[in-house]
Design a protein around this motif. Structure first.
Motif, PDB file in Angstrom:
ATOM      1  N   ARG A  85       0.853  -1.187   0.000  1.00  0.00           N
ATOM      2  CA  ARG A  85       0.000   0.000   0.000  1.00  0.00           C
ATOM      3  C   ARG A  85       0.894   1.245   0.000  1.00  0.00           C
ATOM      4  O   ARG A  85       1.504   1.553  -1.004  1.00  0.00           O
ATOM      5  CB  ARG A  85      -0.955  -0.047   1.183  1.00  0.00           C
ATOM      6  CG  ARG A  85      -2.020  -1.157   1.044  1.00  0.00           C
ATOM      7  CD  ARG A  85      -3.109  -1.025   2.076  1.00  0.00           C
ATOM      8  NE  ARG A  85      -3.834   0.249   1.956  1.00  0.00           N
ATOM      9  CZ  ARG A  85      -4.710   0.694   2.858  1.00  0.00           C
ATOM     10  NH1 ARG A  85      -4.964  -0.019   3.951  1.00  0.00           N
ATOM     11  NH2 ARG A  85      -5.318   1.853   2.677  1.00  0.00           N
ATOM     12  N   THR A  86       1.013   1.948   1.107  1.00  0.00           N
ATOM     13  CA  THR A  86       1.882   3.133   1.116  1.00  0.00           C
ATOM     14  C   THR A  86       3.328   2.760   0.841  1.00  0.00           C
ATOM     15  O   THR A  86       4.048   3.476   0.129  1.00  0.00           O
ATOM     16  CB  THR A  86       1.780   3.864   2.466  1.00  0.00           C
ATOM     17  OG1 THR A  86       0.421   4.237   2.702  1.00  0.00           O
ATOM     18  CG2 THR A  86       2.652   5.117   2.471  1.00  0.00           C
ATOM     19  N   LYS A  99      -1.091   1.061  -6.908  1.00  0.00           N
ATOM     20  CA  LYS A  99      -1.264   2.459  -7.298  1.00  0.00           C
ATOM     21  C   LYS A  99      -1.117   3.396  -6.105  1.00  0.00           C
ATOM     22  O   LYS A  99      -0.832   4.579  -6.266  1.00  0.00           O
ATOM     23  CB  LYS A  99      -2.631   2.655  -7.953  1.00  0.00           C
ATOM     24  CG  LYS A  99      -2.767   1.974  -9.308  1.00  0.00           C
ATOM     25  CD  LYS A  99      -4.139   2.223  -9.916  1.00  0.00           C
ATOM     26  CE  LYS A  99      -4.258   1.543 -11.291  1.00  0.00           C
ATOM     27  NZ  LYS A  99      -5.610   1.739 -11.890  1.00  0.00           N
ATOM     28  N   GLU A 100      -1.322   2.876  -4.893  1.00  0.00           N
ATOM     29  CA  GLU A 100      -1.196   3.694  -3.679  1.00  0.00           C
ATOM     30  C   GLU A 100       0.250   3.864  -3.232  1.00  0.00           C
ATOM     31  O   GLU A 100       0.530   4.720  -2.389  1.00  0.00           O
ATOM     32  CB  GLU A 100      -1.961   3.034  -2.528  1.00  0.00           C
ATOM     33  CG  GLU A 100      -3.440   2.842  -2.743  1.00  0.00           C
ATOM     34  CD  GLU A 100      -4.056   2.089  -1.571  1.00  0.00           C
ATOM     35  OE1 GLU A 100      -4.083   2.643  -0.455  1.00  0.00           O
ATOM     36  OE2 GLU A 100      -4.470   0.936  -1.774  1.00  0.00           O
TER      37      GLU A 100
END
Length: 478
Positions: A85-86, A99-100
């Motif tokens: 994620r991040t 995409k994050e």
């Protein structure tokens, strides 16, 4: 675990606002911080809110796949998120991004491929070179190419070089007198004792004896530094069945499968401790929780290229003083520790200060091919911390011309681009591409796999490659 597994304030934290301010007014910075300061896992998140990021990624280079995975996992836990994620990571064999993803931890070869595909690094705001003191060839090459991108295409691209032991003055000069920020770090005291093997004692026996004595006399887990996989397996054999019931025995090296690597660096379960037998893979970027004893054989295995013969051989040699200090520091990350060195104090005084940069000893054929695709046919076209030796460069050019990968002016051609595609040494890539052209792609792939990995046959089998190919194909691997 990543290199910064303790919670709360870390030594690097007070320096992070100054780093952010420095990158507001300068596109380069040097960050010097000892092991345990927190640079690997604190710096990337600290830059997420920088106005110059503009939604683009922060990319951090790690010299080893295990360190890349571990750093990404640790930062993701701090965000309370799953990896990808991040914070995500990319290595040659594994990728977890989305995409994050705003922070990407990558191995050095991944950056080179990214640069070749997009020299402008369009979606990257900052490149962090972690553990630059290791001076790997790909880190030197990556820095040279990123600096060219920065100068010609992306003056807004930020570059931060992070190091534990490197002399920063030559590097600052290379980076146009970039600001140098220093963290004092925090490590606990580590007592050092010297225990050289007896004249009639093998190094593996001395290491095993030191481990047994340490487990008997001191609490905590033990990290043992050995030069290679062969030594790890021999020490493992000597220790197997002789350790206390509450002690786990774990090998740790680059070719080990990721699950066993993760098991080796994970904390021991409550009430138990572990003995980790490791190569230099554990020297930087990793903390194995619970380790307070280091047993150091004081040896490392390094590739050394001979331009006269065109051959690279692995040599086993004494570590440098800086490497010995890195290893000692593994015992003092979360509490006071003890380092047992399997050499004498006299030998310690004679150790060289630093290991030589890989670029001065390595086969340059992969580098020359990469640079040819980049458009550079002469090493003087780039700025290097240490320029590649001319004899090594010339030998690489001759080899690549013999392969038909370069034209007479040293420029890359279609065949040279094909050799870059597999991400292998040009010699193995030549084997693959040539085999494919002759409708022997399967056999060529099997041969490349055999030649690029450890010999699957037992000692004394001889050097018959056909025998190995039959065994490889019979195993179902091909």
């Amino acid at each position: 675990m990543a290199s910064d597994t303790v919670s709360g304030t870390l030594p690097i934290d007070p320096l992070l606002p100054e780093l952010a301010q420095t990158l507001e007014r300068s596109n380069c910075a040097l960050l010097q911080a000892p092991p345990g300061a927190g640079k690997t896992t604190r710096v990337p998140p600290a830059l997420l809110d920088a106005p110059w990021r503009n939604g683009r990624a922060i990319v951090m280079l790690e010299p080893r796949r295990l360190a890349a995975r571990s750093a990404a996992r640790f930062m993701s836990r701090q965000f309370g998120e799953a990896v990808g994620r991040t914070v995500g990571f990319r290595t040659r064999f594994e990728s977890k991004v989305s995409k994050e993803t705003a922070i990407e931890v990558v191995t050095e070869g991944i950056l080179l491929r990214r640069l070749q595909a997009d020299p402008e690094l369009t979606d990257v705001a900052c490149v962090l070179f972690d553990e630059f003191h290791e001076r790997s060839l790909n880190a030197d090459l990556g820095l040279a190419l990123v600096r060219e991108t920065q100068g010609a295409l992306r003056p807004d691209l930020r570059v931060v070089v992070m190091s534990a032991t490197l002399d920063t003055a030559p590097l600052a000069k290379l980076l146009d007198e970039a600001p140098v920020l220093t963290s004092e770090g925090r490590s606990f005291p580590v007592d050092v004792s010297y225990r050289p093997p007896r004249r009639d004692q093998r190094m593996e026996d001395a290491a095993a004896a030191a481990v047994r004595d340490a487990l008997e006399s001191e609490p905590g887990s033990v990290l043992v530094f050995l030069p290679g996989v062969g030594e790890i397996k021999r020490v493992e054999g000597r220790l197997a069945g002789t350790l206390p019931d509450d002690t786990e025995l774990c090998p740790l090296y680059g070719a080990l499968d990721p699950q066993r690597q993760d098991a080796a660096i994970s904390p021991a379960t409550e009430g138990r401790r572990k003995v980790v037998l490791a190569t230099a893979i554990a020297e930087t970027s990793l903390t194995i929780e619970g380790v307070r004893i280091v047993v150091d054989a004081g040896l490392e295995r390094r590739p050394r290229f001979d331009p006269g013969s065109g051959m690279t051989r692995l040599v086993t040699e004494r570590v440098s003083k800086s490497s010995a200090e890195q290893r000692r520091g593994r015992a003092g990350r979360i509490e006071p520790g003890h380092c047992i060195r399997l050499w004498s104090e006299g030998e310690q005084a004679r150790l060289r200060t630093h290991s030589p940069p890989e670029i001065l000893e390595a086969d340059l054929a992969p580098t020359v091919l990469q640079l040819a695709k980049w458009g550079a046919t002469d090493p003087t076209e780039l700025d290097w911390l240490d320029p590649p030796p001319q004899a090594h460069w010339d030998q690489a050019v001759d080899l690549l011309r013999a392969f038909g990968a370069l034209d007479g002016a040293g420029r890359i051609n279609a065949h040279g681009r094909a050799l870059l595609e597999p991400g292998l040494d040009p010699r193995l890539a030549q084997l693959l591409v040539g085999g494919r052209e002759r409708n022997l792609g399967r056999t060529a792939a099997a041969l490349a796999a055999l030649l690029s990995d450890r010999d699957p046959m037992p000692r004394g089998t001889g050097s018959d490659l056909e025998l190995r190919l039959d065994a490889f194909e019979g195993s179902g691997a091909a």
